[in-house]
Design a protein around this motif. Structure first.
Motif, short mmCIF file in Angstrom:
data_model
loop_
_atom_site.label_atom_id
_atom_site.label_comp_id
_atom_site.label_asym_id
_atom_site.label_seq_id
_atom_site.Cartn_x
_atom_site.Cartn_y
_atom_site.Cartn_z
N GLU A 5 0.84 -1.20 0.00
CA GLU A 5 0.00 0.00 0.00
C GLU A 5 0.88 1.24 0.00
O GLU A 5 1.90 1.26 0.68
N PRO A 6 0.50 2.26 -0.79
CA PRO A 6 -0.75 2.37 -1.56
C PRO A 6 -0.68 1.60 -2.88
O PRO A 6 0.41 1.40 -3.42
N LEU A 76 -8.73 1.11 -4.71
CA LEU A 76 -7.78 1.86 -3.91
C LEU A 76 -7.49 1.07 -2.64
O LEU A 76 -8.33 0.96 -1.77
N ASN A 77 -6.30 0.49 -2.59
CA ASN A 77 -5.93 -0.39 -1.45
C ASN A 77 -6.98 -1.47 -1.21
O ASN A 77 -7.33 -1.78 -0.06
N LEU A 135 -6.07 5.84 -0.10
CA LEU A 135 -4.80 5.22 -0.46
C LEU A 135 -3.84 5.14 0.73
O LEU A 135 -2.78 4.52 0.63
N ARG A 320 -9.69 -0.34 7.42
CA ARG A 320 -8.62 -0.63 6.46
C ARG A 320 -8.18 -2.08 6.57
O ARG A 320 -7.95 -2.76 5.56
N ARG A 566 5.92 4.94 -1.39
CA ARG A 566 4.53 5.42 -1.35
C ARG A 566 4.00 5.64 -2.77
O ARG A 566 2.98 6.31 -2.96
N PRO A 568 1.92 4.62 -5.89
CA PRO A 568 0.71 3.78 -5.93
C PRO A 568 0.80 2.57 -6.86
O PRO A 568 -0.22 1.97 -7.19
#
Length: 639
Positions: A5-6, A76-77, A135, A320, A566, A568
């Motif tokens: 992640e992200p 997204l994640n 994210l 999450r 980080r 994506p």
């Protein structure tokens, strides 16, 4: 495949003209190829994705301007969200969001969509804030250029055709160097949350420190330079006690005099002044009680709200984690009954859409979509609660100030009442006492010392707070130095990993550029927006296109093999055949891209456009949609 992640995965792109879709294609993790003849609309598709994800785009093709709206179903994640934006030539268009798949959104009413502006305000979040939150990316703010947006991040994820081929970022006028550097650091995983939060805290602490320092200077000016060394709380208390002693002596003299006057006077004795003073004291007691009750109630509200906010934050973290569990829940299989341990028969029809044990229908995408909605709802509640908490704290400070002021008034009135109760007086005697100059002078002196005592208390409190602030500032500065050192170490590692990935692609490029064949190192600067190979920056035009394509692919590959990035794990490449890249060279790069993608640890997505697809890749495992031509372009406007 592992999920770092992200991670951003585009699952579906739908473009609408009026009320009809003119493009509707699904994409997948890994390599996605949009293929077709030159000028058949491949770049338009990539621009639609860029715009749908939050890019600020105003330079549209003629065909794109005939369309009205773009929908992107994204993951997204692991959380499924559908994004929608109206096609516009104006910058800063808002974005609509739906927590769930595109198909599910068609079955819902319009009010389930949430609209977010391009730019944030004091009361409204921007769509960039919402996407960053989903994210798990920090909301970064810069002093000069403001907040980092999704548009700015996408400039380092999209190698488009129109930007200079020797620059890293997608072209933008009037951009700030510090913005590019911060985006690069952020995606390299070298922008620590703690460092950012500490920096924000330092700004606030330094601002408060400067304010307190200014207040202390002003107070010292009021008290006088000569008194700075002698005006202390103990000294003022001693001086006040001496004045009170003098006051008592004067009052005894006045009392004795008045009794003598009363003994020969025929005027009736009056208790009016004592009664009025008593009523005033009682009124102040009632007011103090009300203020204390309001303070107690507000303190309870603040404590209750703190618990509520902390619960919401924990809920967001749990959601999450739930998204990851929901993603893999369908894979859980029982080989034996957990109660009696009997062997269970496997049934193929229950493998995908129902619980293996109880046969309850289950859809992880719907669960993930619901989780995304709950994360956003909880975040909005947190922001609203924190705003209310700020107002409650301001109200608490005001109430505490009112309580102190009322307490002082009550104390003075009670002392006055106590003195009055010792002696009755006539109207003439009351006037006589009011005219006693000596007593009035002493009263004024006591008031002056009370004021100075209050100032001394303020000075003591401010001085103590100033020492505390200096300690916190020093501690945070020391901590930031350590974080910066660790951050730089991580940045160096990220640069090395990216360089190694790009070198792999350059070394395996066709023999067209000597400096690529035996490249020892790639150097690049996000701040300067430049790349060099072994110190060289001058290459043939086609080699520059290969280098830029290699950088975007290499950055994504490095992030997909190391969790600390980080980035994506998403990129789009439209520079593969810029500047006259040969067909065989382009196809060789495509094969390298697919081979490297297949070996990466983590889930990722690479989307590229080509007019020269390698025949080995021309199958549904890699391609998106049909092969477009000038007569049958990507956007089917004839529908």
């Amino acid at each position: 495949m592992t999920q770092f992640e992200p991670v951003l995965i585009v699952k579906r792109l739908v473009v609408i003209k009026g009320a009809k879709p003119v493009y509707d294609e699904r994409l997948h993790p890994g390599v996605n190829v949009i293929r077709g003849e030159n000028a058949s609309g491949k770049s338009t598709i990539l621009n639609f994705i860029y715009y749908g994800l939050g890019g600020d785009l105003t330079d549209w093709s003629a065909a794109a301007l005939l369309c009205t709206r773009v929908y992107l179903e994204v993951e997204l994640n692991g959380m499924v969200v559908t994004l929608a934006r109206d096609i516009s030539e104006s910058s800063g268009s808002p974005m609509d969001m739906f927590s769930g798949s595109y198909d599910l959104s068609l079955k819902q009413s319009a009010n389930v969509w949430n609209r977010y502006p391009y730019r944030r305000s004091l009361t409204t979040e921007s769509f960039s804030q919402v996407i960053f939150r989903l994210l798990g990316m920090p909301d970064v703010s810069l002093e000069v250029s403001g907040n980092i947006t999704m548009h700015q991040v996408l400039r380092l994820l999209y190698a488009d055709q129109l930007s200079p081929v020797d620059e890293i970022f997608r072209f933008e006028q009037f951009e700030q160097k510090d913005t590019r550097d911060t985006i690069g650091r952020l995606l390299c995983g070298a922008y620590a949350n703690d460092l950012y939060e500490n920096s924000q805290a330092l700004k606030s602490l330094r601002k408060e420190f400067d304010k307190i320092d200014s207040q202390l200077r002003n107070l010292f000016v009021v008290l006088g330079k000569a008194e700075q060394e002698v005006v202390t709380a103990d000294w003022l208390l001693a001086e006040r006690e001496e004045l009170l002693k003098q006051k008592r002596q004067v009052e005894e003299e006045i009392d004795s005099l008045e009794r003598k006057v009363a003994s020969v006077s025929t005027e009736p004795i009056s208790m009016r002044e004592q009664e009025e003073c008593y009523d005033f004291v009682r009124q102040k007691q009632v007011e103090i009680a009300k203020v204390k009750q309001a303070i107690d109630s507000l303190i309870l509200d603040i404590a209750d709200s703190n618990a509520f906010v902390n619960g919401l934050k924990e809920k967001v973290n749990n959601l999450r984690d739930s998204a990851v569990v929901a993603k893999h829940l369908e894979e859980v299989r029982f080989h034996s009954c957990p109660a009696c341990f009997s062997i269970l028969d496997s049934e193929e029809e229950s493998m995908s859409y129902a619980c293996h044990l109880c046969k309850t229908p289950y859809n992880s995408e719907q669960v993930a979509a619901r989780i995304a909605g709950l994360v956003n709802e909880s975040a909005v509640q947190i922001k609203q609660s924190e705003v209310l908490q700020g107002r409650r704290r301001e109200r608490l400070l005001q109430l505490e100030a009112d309580r102190d002021s009322l307490g002082k008034e009550w104390k003075l009135s009670a002392q006055k009442l106590s003195s009055m109760l010792k002696r009755p007086s006539t109207e003439s005697q009351q006037s006589l006492r009011e005219l006693q100059r000596k007593l009035g002078y002493i009263d004024r002196m006591i008031e002056d010392f009370d004021q100075k005592s209050k100032m001394a208390g303020v000075i003591s409190s401010l001085s103590q707070r100033k020492v505390e602030l200096q300690f916190k500032i020093t501690s945070l500065e020391d901590e930031n130095e350590k974080l910066k050192y660790a951050q730089q170490d991580r940045l160096n590692r990220a640069y090395l990993l990216i360089s190694e990935e790009v070198k792999y692609l350059l070394h395996n490029d066709l023999r067209r550029q000597d400096s690529f064949e035996n490249a020892k190192g790639l150097s690049f600067s996000f701040e300067k927006n430049r790349m060099t190979v072994d110190g060289q920056s001058y290459f043939s035009a086609s080699s520059r296109a290969i280098l830029k394509s290699s950088f975007f692919a290499g950055f994504t590959a490095a992030a997909s093999d190391e969790e600390f990035f980080r980035h994506p794990r998403f990129c789009m490449i439209d520079t593969l055949e810029n500047m006259g890249v040969e067909e065989v060279r382009s196809q060789n790069f495509q094969r390298l891209l697919v081979q490297r993608s297949a070996k990466l640890k983590a889930k990722h997505q690479i989307i590229y456009a080509t007019a020269m697809i390698d025949p080995e890749l021309d199958n549904i495992s890699y391609t998106v949609g049909r092969y477009s031509t000038r007569d049958e372009p990507t956007i089917e406007l004839w529908k």
